[in-house]
Design a protein around this motif. Structure first.
Motif, PDB file in Angstrom:
ATOM      1  N   LEU A 128     -25.187  -0.880  -9.220  1.00  0.00           N
ATOM      2  CA  LEU A 128     -25.912  -2.146  -9.196  1.00  0.00           C
ATOM      3  C   LEU A 128     -25.648  -3.019 -10.418  1.00  0.00           C
ATOM      4  O   LEU A 128     -26.141  -4.145 -10.481  1.00  0.00           O
ATOM      5  CB  LEU A 128     -27.422  -1.884  -9.080  1.00  0.00           C
ATOM      6  CG  LEU A 128     -27.874  -1.173  -7.809  1.00  0.00           C
ATOM      7  CD1 LEU A 128     -29.372  -0.927  -7.843  1.00  0.00           C
ATOM      8  CD2 LEU A 128     -27.487  -1.986  -6.582  1.00  0.00           C
ATOM      9  N   LEU A 129     -24.882  -2.523 -11.384  1.00  0.00           N
ATOM     10  CA  LEU A 129     -24.634  -3.294 -12.607  1.00  0.00           C
ATOM     11  C   LEU A 129     -23.966  -4.647 -12.345  1.00  0.00           C
ATOM     12  O   LEU A 129     -24.379  -5.656 -12.909  1.00  0.00           O
ATOM     13  CB  LEU A 129     -23.823  -2.466 -13.604  1.00  0.00           C
ATOM     14  CG  LEU A 129     -23.597  -3.097 -14.978  1.00  0.00           C
ATOM     15  CD1 LEU A 129     -24.921  -3.392 -15.672  1.00  0.00           C
ATOM     16  CD2 LEU A 129     -22.761  -2.180 -15.851  1.00  0.00           C
ATOM     17  N   GLY A 134     -31.543 -10.634  -7.175  1.00  0.00           N
ATOM     18  CA  GLY A 134     -32.103 -11.622  -6.279  1.00  0.00           C
ATOM     19  C   GLY A 134     -31.092 -12.438  -5.499  1.00  0.00           C
ATOM     20  O   GLY A 134     -31.447 -13.424  -4.865  1.00  0.00           O
ATOM     21  N   SER A 135     -29.821 -12.032  -5.511  1.00  0.00           N
ATOM     22  CA  SER A 135     -28.776 -12.826  -4.860  1.00  0.00           C
ATOM     23  C   SER A 135     -28.410 -12.304  -3.481  1.00  0.00           C
ATOM     24  O   SER A 135     -27.557 -12.880  -2.823  1.00  0.00           O
ATOM     25  CB  SER A 135     -27.519 -12.841  -5.728  1.00  0.00           C
ATOM     26  OG  SER A 135     -26.926 -11.550  -5.745  1.00  0.00           O
ATOM     27  N   GLY A 136     -28.979 -11.203  -3.080  1.00  0.00           N
ATOM     28  CA  GLY A 136     -28.621 -10.630  -1.795  1.00  0.00           C
ATOM     29  C   GLY A 136     -27.316  -9.855  -1.823  1.00  0.00           C
ATOM     30  O   GLY A 136     -26.649  -9.726  -0.806  1.00  0.00           O
ATOM     31  N   ASP A 162     -22.814 -15.930 -13.334  1.00  0.00           N
ATOM     32  CA  ASP A 162     -23.567 -15.862 -12.083  1.00  0.00           C
ATOM     33  C   ASP A 162     -22.960 -16.872 -11.108  1.00  0.00           C
ATOM     34  O   ASP A 162     -22.938 -18.063 -11.396  1.00  0.00           O
ATOM     35  CB  ASP A 162     -25.032 -16.207 -12.373  1.00  0.00           C
ATOM     36  CG  ASP A 162     -25.928 -16.132 -11.158  1.00  0.00           C
ATOM     37  OD1 ASP A 162     -25.415 -15.923 -10.048  1.00  0.00           O
ATOM     38  OD2 ASP A 162     -27.151 -16.282 -11.333  1.00  0.00           O
ATOM     39  N   PRO A 163     -22.462 -16.428  -9.953  1.00  0.00           N
ATOM     40  CA  PRO A 163     -21.799 -17.357  -9.031  1.00  0.00           C
ATOM     41  C   PRO A 163     -22.753 -18.279  -8.281  1.00  0.00           C
ATOM     42  O   PRO A 163     -22.357 -19.363  -7.853  1.00  0.00           O
ATOM     43  CB  PRO A 163     -21.075 -16.442  -8.049  1.00  0.00           C
ATOM     44  CG  PRO A 163     -21.870 -15.187  -8.060  1.00  0.00           C
ATOM     45  CD  PRO A 163     -22.421 -15.059  -9.455  1.00  0.00           C
ATOM     46  N   SER A 164     -24.002 -17.873  -8.127  1.00  0.00           N
ATOM     47  CA  SER A 164     -24.951 -18.712  -7.393  1.00  0.00           C
ATOM     48  C   SER A 164     -26.343 -18.581  -8.012  1.00  0.00           C
ATOM     49  O   SER A 164     -27.135 -17.737  -7.611  1.00  0.00           O
ATOM     50  CB  SER A 164     -24.997 -18.304  -5.922  1.00  0.00           C
ATOM     51  OG  SER A 164     -25.313 -16.941  -5.816  1.00  0.00           O
ATOM     52  N   PRO A 165     -26.626 -19.420  -9.017  1.00  0.00           N
ATOM     53  CA  PRO A 165     -27.910 -19.320  -9.717  1.00  0.00           C
ATOM     54  C   PRO A 165     -29.104 -19.574  -8.797  1.00  0.00           C
ATOM     55  O   PRO A 165     -29.035 -20.404  -7.897  1.00  0.00           O
ATOM     56  CB  PRO A 165     -27.829 -20.415 -10.778  1.00  0.00           C
ATOM     57  CG  PRO A 165     -26.417 -20.842 -10.827  1.00  0.00           C
ATOM     58  CD  PRO A 165     -25.781 -20.465  -9.549  1.00  0.00           C
TER      59      PRO A 165
END
Length: 194
Positions: A128-129, A134-136, A162-165
């Motif tokens: 999970l690292l 919270g991004s799915g 982060d690709p999608s904040p």
């Protein structure tokens, strides 16, 4: 019941309903801000852990890991050398000092035990690292390369972002302010949340 009492009860009921809607609207915003703050704090913790792993990788290999797979293999199987630096200062006859520096390798420690031990991170899960909280299931974007600086010398750089904040403020201008650590253009290992 006369008309005034009926109207008073109707207006009281409408006022109570509007008060509830107002409270609900404010409460929803506060709860959303709390959720965003918690998810960003978790993302910052992961970015800090990834930065520490990148710095250890660079110290061992002379460059940064450009993919999660190479960094993961280093975390699972790599070692960090323990080096002791000793300085001795000798005062010369004419008042100057002579400094001798010696290095002694004392041994090595597995990266997993050194950076991600159970005492420091009791719930650490390497799978999970790289996943953004919270991004799915989306993973952080990795970048590593060498860039030429003024004077013609090459510098190792890395960036993990982060690709999608989740925070709408960080999504502005094509995710320009997305959480990230490192830089694609400078020899920086700092995060942009400071």
């Amino acid at each position: 019941m006369n008309l005034t009492k009926v109207l008073s009860l109707v207006f009281f009921a409408v006022a109570a309903f509007l008060g509830y809607l107002l409270w609900k609207g404010v409460n929803d915003v506060v709860e959303e801000e709390k959720r965003i703050a918690l998810l960003e704090a978790a993302a910052i913790e992961k970015l800090t852990m990834l930065r520490d792993a990148q710095l250890a990788y660079q110290a061992s290999n002379g460059k940064y890991a450009s993919t999660w797979d190479s960094l993961r293999m280093f975390i699972e199987e790599g070692t960090i050398w323990i080096v002791q630096r000793t300085e001795t200062t000798k005062l010369l006859d004419y008042g100057a000092e002579e400094i001798k520096v010696s290095y002694d390798t004392l041994g090595s420690v597995p990266v997993m035990d050194s950076l991600f031990n159970a005492r420091k991170f009791p719930d650490f899960n390497i799978d999970l690292l790289p996943v953004v909280p919270g991004s799915g299931g989306k993973q952080f974007e990795f970048f590593a390369d060498k860039v030429e600086k003024t004077g013609g010398y090459m510098v190792n750089v890395f960036e993990i972002r982060d690709p999608s904040p989740i925070n709408p403020k960080r999504r502005a201008n094509n995710n320009e302010k997305a959480l990230r650590v490192g830089s694609r253009t400078d020899a920086s290992t700092e995060g942009n949340w400071k």
